[in-house]
Write a protein that holds these residues in place. Structure first.
Motif, PDB file in Angstrom:
ATOM      1  N   ALA A  97      -2.041   0.817   5.304  1.00  0.00           N
ATOM      2  CA  ALA A  97      -0.638   0.651   5.697  1.00  0.00           C
ATOM      3  C   ALA A  97      -0.486   0.741   7.212  1.00  0.00           C
ATOM      4  CB  ALA A  97       0.226   1.705   5.007  1.00  0.00           C
ATOM      5  N   LEU A  98      -1.165   1.717   7.824  1.00  0.00           N
ATOM      6  CA  LEU A  98      -1.102   1.847   9.286  1.00  0.00           C
ATOM      7  C   LEU A  98      -1.723   0.634   9.971  1.00  0.00           C
ATOM      8  CD1 LEU A  98      -2.017   5.618   9.835  1.00  0.00           C
ATOM      9  CD2 LEU A  98       0.168   4.506  10.337  1.00  0.00           C
ATOM     10  N   TYR A 144       0.817  -1.204   0.000  1.00  0.00           N
ATOM     11  CA  TYR A 144       0.000   0.000   0.000  1.00  0.00           C
ATOM     12  C   TYR A 144       0.859   1.265   0.000  1.00  0.00           C
ATOM     13  CZ  TYR A 144      -4.642  -2.034   0.685  1.00  0.00           C
ATOM     14  OH  TYR A 144      -5.831  -2.685   0.497  1.00  0.00           O
ATOM     15  N   ALA A 145       1.947   1.250   0.788  1.00  0.00           N
ATOM     16  CA  ALA A 145       2.735   2.468   0.956  1.00  0.00           C
ATOM     17  C   ALA A 145       3.792   2.668  -0.127  1.00  0.00           C
ATOM     18  CB  ALA A 145       3.403   2.454   2.334  1.00  0.00           C
ATOM     19  N   TRP A 146       4.346   1.578  -0.669  1.00  0.00           N
ATOM     20  CA  TRP A 146       5.400   1.690  -1.690  1.00  0.00           C
ATOM     21  C   TRP A 146       5.246   0.526  -2.663  1.00  0.00           C
ATOM     22  CZ3 TRP A 146      11.412   1.867  -0.517  1.00  0.00           C
ATOM     23  CH2 TRP A 146      12.054   2.468  -1.609  1.00  0.00           C
ATOM     24  N   ARG A 181      -5.593   4.105   1.549  1.00  0.00           N
ATOM     25  CA  ARG A 181      -4.300   3.440   1.398  1.00  0.00           C
ATOM     26  C   ARG A 181      -3.418   3.674   2.611  1.00  0.00           C
ATOM     27  NH1 ARG A 181      -4.845   5.280  -4.005  1.00  0.00           N
ATOM     28  NH2 ARG A 181      -3.493   7.069  -3.587  1.00  0.00           N
ATOM     29  N   THR A 182      -3.419   4.904   3.115  1.00  0.00           N
ATOM     30  CA  THR A 182      -2.640   5.206   4.316  1.00  0.00           C
ATOM     31  C   THR A 182      -3.165   4.421   5.511  1.00  0.00           C
ATOM     32  OG1 THR A 182      -2.181   7.440   3.498  1.00  0.00           O
ATOM     33  CG2 THR A 182      -1.872   7.049   5.859  1.00  0.00           C
ATOM     34  N   GLY A 183      -4.492   4.369   5.634  1.00  0.00           N
ATOM     35  CA  GLY A 183      -5.085   3.609   6.733  1.00  0.00           C
ATOM     36  C   GLY A 183      -4.746   2.139   6.651  1.00  0.00           C
ATOM     37  N   PRO A 205      -6.594   7.939  -1.156  1.00  0.00           N
ATOM     38  CA  PRO A 205      -5.262   7.998  -0.519  1.00  0.00           C
ATOM     39  C   PRO A 205      -5.318   7.789   0.989  1.00  0.00           C
ATOM     40  CG  PRO A 205      -5.498   9.771  -2.115  1.00  0.00           C
ATOM     41  CD  PRO A 205      -6.851   9.150  -1.967  1.00  0.00           C
ATOM     42  N   ALA A 206      -6.355   8.313   1.628  1.00  0.00           N
ATOM     43  CA  ALA A 206      -6.494   8.096   3.072  1.00  0.00           C
ATOM     44  C   ALA A 206      -6.729   6.626   3.380  1.00  0.00           C
ATOM     45  CB  ALA A 206      -7.638   8.942   3.626  1.00  0.00           C
TER      46      ALA A 206
END
Length: 422
Positions: free
Chosen positions: A281-282, A119-121, A277-279, A274-275
């Motif tokens: 990854a977190l 998700y992040a990279w 995807r960030t969520g 994008p949020a």
């Protein structure tokens, strides 16, 4: 009911966690990558029966959680079902539960790290996965209180993202209540298979039990923390699943590589992707954090009893954590994250964890009323549910999971034979 006495401990862990921290650690393990990744495969298996499958997975998880909570209050030590099986059923069953947990969940650690990397990279997921394992291992090494603080921040961020997904989907013009049961293509076998896959997302409450030696007033805290964490996770999962279904329906959901991101785009909210995807990854990092905590504590317990190399039983004199066990688990997880694509990790992990809880339910049945035995139906339903859901998983997951358990049984037998000859 008893077993061989445990080996002398080399050091005790510090009791730093209260009720809130225990609930948050359980949520950190449950509200992880499972909700971002498991909905698609579960929808492919269950079709329009996704919500009944979620309810079935939750019912089995509730029984397992109740049995685990009663046992954890009775045996507030690191190791979870490894300890309960050994104390109540005998040395072999404790070993088998611990073996399945350590092997399956170490693979899950790699899978969570790879999910974060994807998700992040996306261009270099393995690189970021190894870095994630190293960073989370370092946080855990610094002490369980620091792990709990980081988990609080991750859980808060992930829940905020999931609530935004729910609100965005349900209030969009694309939402249709009729999609919740669209298609009518559900079969009993598909619902069972989906429930087994979704069980992966509920299994995090075990982390609370495996941290029993680090919880303040464990006889009171653990039985309260486990059902609280499970109830919060169930409410959140049900809301997310229903919201995503209303905008996608079972068919498109089954084919979505990133179901929640696809749902917000279908709801006309591409800016929220994008949020999401960030969520995701977190969430993966939070799940990885809790997984490493749980696996290292079970490794510690097994090393104390010399089922694993005794050198792993060391407790750091300053940070009061099983630092060698944490480093060993982190090293294996990093190696898997660097070299493996653990695409079948959800099914494989579900099989191992369901076997683990089958032992927990069998152990809970042996408790007396004075020892806090749960209602009789709880371990019966929980144990039967574990067996049925494990057997309903994809054939490859069943094969690999059964093979790993068989290997563990052979290793135990060889160790006993060699020990008797020594």
């Amino acid at each position: 009911m008893g077993s061989t006495a445990p080996a002398q401990r080399t050091g005790g862990l510090g009791r730093h966690l209260g009720l809130f921290d225990a609930v948050v650690i359980g949520l950190g393990a449950m509200v992880g990558a499972g909700i971002f990744a498991a909905l698609g495969p579960a929808a492919a298996a269950a079709g329009s029966g996704l919500l009944p499958a979620l309810a079935l997975a939750a019912a089995v998880a509730y029984c397992n959680a109740t049995s685990s909570a009663r046992l954890a209050a009775r045996y507030p030590r690191s190791g979870g079902t490894y300890v309960y099986g050994r104390e109540r059923l005998g040395d072999f069953w404790g070993w088998l539960a611990g073996w399945g947990f350590v092997v399956g969940k170490t693979a899950s650690c790699a899978a969570m790290a790879l999910t974060a990397g994807a998700y992040a990279w996306p261009a270099h997921p393995h690189v970021l996965a190894v870095a994630a394992v190293a960073a989370v291992t370092a946080v855990n090494h610094a002490g369980v209180r620091k792990s709990a603080w980081l988990t609080r921040a991750i859980v808060a961020a992930v829940i905020a993202v999931l609530l935004a997904v729910v609100a965005g989907c349900l209030t969009s013009g694309a939402a249709r209540a009729g999609r919740l049961g669209a298609g009518g293509d559900a079969t009993a076998g598909g619902v069972l298979r989906a429930a087994g896959l979704l069980f992966f997302a509920f299994a995090g409450y075990a982390r609370i039990a495996t941290l029993g030696e680090e919880v303040r007033d464990p006889r009171r805290t653990i039985p309260r923390a486990i059902p609280l964490a499970l109830g919060i996770a169930l409410a959140l999962y049900a809301a997310v699943a229903a919201a995503v279904l209303t905008v996608l329906g079972p068919g498109p959901l089954a084919h979505a590589a990133a179901p929640l991101a696809a749902a917000v785009r279908a709801a006309g909210l591409p800016g929220l992707a994008p949020a999401v995807r960030t969520g995701a990854a977190l969430a993966s990092l939070g799940s990885l954090l809790a997984l490493l905590l749980g696996v290292s504590r079970t490794t510690l317990a097994m090393a104390r009893d010399r089922h694993l190399p005794h050198v792993l039983a060391a407790v750091h004199p300053r940070f009061q954590v099983p630092h060698r066990a944490e480093l060993a688990v982190g090293a294996v997880a990093a190696a898997l994250a660097a070299t493996t694509d653990v695409r079948g990790a959800i099914g494989f992990s579900s099989f191992g964890v369901l076997a683990y809880y089958a032992v927990a339910n069998a152990a809970a049945r042996t408790l007396t009323p004075e020892e806090g035995r749960p209602p009789r139906f709880v371990p019966l339903v929980g144990g039967a549910g574990c067996v049925v859901l494990a057997c309903a998983l994809p054939l490859a997951s069943v094969g690999w999971g059964a093979g790993v358990l068989a290997l563990g049984a052979v290793a135990y037998g060889l160790r006993r034979v060699l020990g008797q000859r020594a």
